[in-house]
Write a protein that holds these residues in place. Sequence first.
Motif, short mmCIF file in Angstrom:
data_model
loop_
_atom_site.label_atom_id
_atom_site.label_comp_id
_atom_site.label_asym_id
_atom_site.label_seq_id
_atom_site.Cartn_x
_atom_site.Cartn_y
_atom_site.Cartn_z
N GLU A 5 0.84 -1.19 0.00
CA GLU A 5 0.00 0.00 0.00
C GLU A 5 0.88 1.24 0.00
O GLU A 5 1.68 1.46 0.90
CB GLU A 5 -0.89 0.01 1.25
N VAL A 6 0.74 2.05 -1.05
CA VAL A 6 1.39 3.36 -1.13
C VAL A 6 0.34 4.37 -1.58
O VAL A 6 -0.69 4.01 -2.12
CB VAL A 6 2.61 3.37 -2.08
N LEU A 7 0.62 5.61 -1.34
CA LEU A 7 -0.30 6.71 -1.70
C LEU A 7 -1.69 6.47 -1.10
O LEU A 7 -2.70 6.68 -1.75
CB LEU A 7 -0.39 6.87 -3.22
N GLY A 8 -1.70 6.04 0.16
CA GLY A 8 -2.97 5.79 0.84
C GLY A 8 -3.74 7.08 1.12
O GLY A 8 -3.17 8.15 1.26
N CYS A 9 -5.05 6.95 1.15
CA CYS A 9 -5.88 8.11 1.47
C CYS A 9 -7.20 7.62 2.06
O CYS A 9 -7.53 6.44 1.97
CB CYS A 9 -6.14 8.98 0.23
N GLY A 10 -7.91 8.53 2.67
CA GLY A 10 -9.18 8.16 3.25
C GLY A 10 -9.91 9.38 3.79
O GLY A 10 -9.37 10.49 3.82
N ALA A 28 -7.51 12.46 4.57
CA ALA A 28 -6.16 12.12 5.04
C ALA A 28 -5.41 11.49 3.88
O ALA A 28 -5.95 10.65 3.16
CB ALA A 28 -6.25 11.16 6.21
N PHE A 29 -4.17 11.92 3.69
CA PHE A 29 -3.33 11.39 2.60
C PHE A 29 -1.98 10.97 3.16
O PHE A 29 -1.46 11.57 4.08
CB PHE A 29 -3.08 12.47 1.53
N GLY A 30 -1.42 9.96 2.57
CA GLY A 30 -0.08 9.52 2.93
C GLY A 30 0.64 9.00 1.71
O GLY A 30 0.03 8.39 0.83
N LEU A 31 1.93 9.27 1.65
CA LEU A 31 2.70 8.82 0.50
C LEU A 31 3.12 7.36 0.61
O LEU A 31 3.37 6.70 -0.40
CB LEU A 31 3.96 9.68 0.34
#
Length: 165
Positions: A5-10, A28-31
């Motif tokens: 899992e990369v570039l996760g968001c929710g 929420a975003f994550g690289l």
Amino acid sequence: DEWMEVLGCGVIRQEIIRNSNRQGKGWAFGLGLERLAMVLFGIPDIRLFWSDDVRFHSQFTSGEIITFQPYSKYPPCFKDISFWTPEDGTFHENDIHELVRTVAGDLVEKVELIDSFVHPKTQRLSNCFRISYRSMDRSLTNEEVDSLQEQVRLLAVDQLNVELR
């Protein structure tokens, strides 16, 4: 065949937004950079990134790509061995390292010279080495480490011609 899992968001839960005195929707975003680093450096557990353990952080130097060297979560057991080296000068520091690894194998994490001095009257050289015993998958018992250390001591006298102190 594993996925990452990369570039996760929710969507942020409304309860969290209300508790922060905000209105509307939140995202929420994550690289996922940690996960990419896990693959690049061979790190098996994402939790290591948030560890304060110096054994993890000391392995990485800016600009260098290395393969992570796993370490144990179990405590080390330290034993010292002090001896007078042979007067003929045949002893080399690598000799004790090799002997310890022959006796204890993977249960040895480190062998390091912690003290060395020359006796002022006899001019004999004394060395003290600290041996760090640690298993990667269990806690070692005192009896087990004592037995290994006794073998090291006996073989050091027999094979390296040192005089224990």
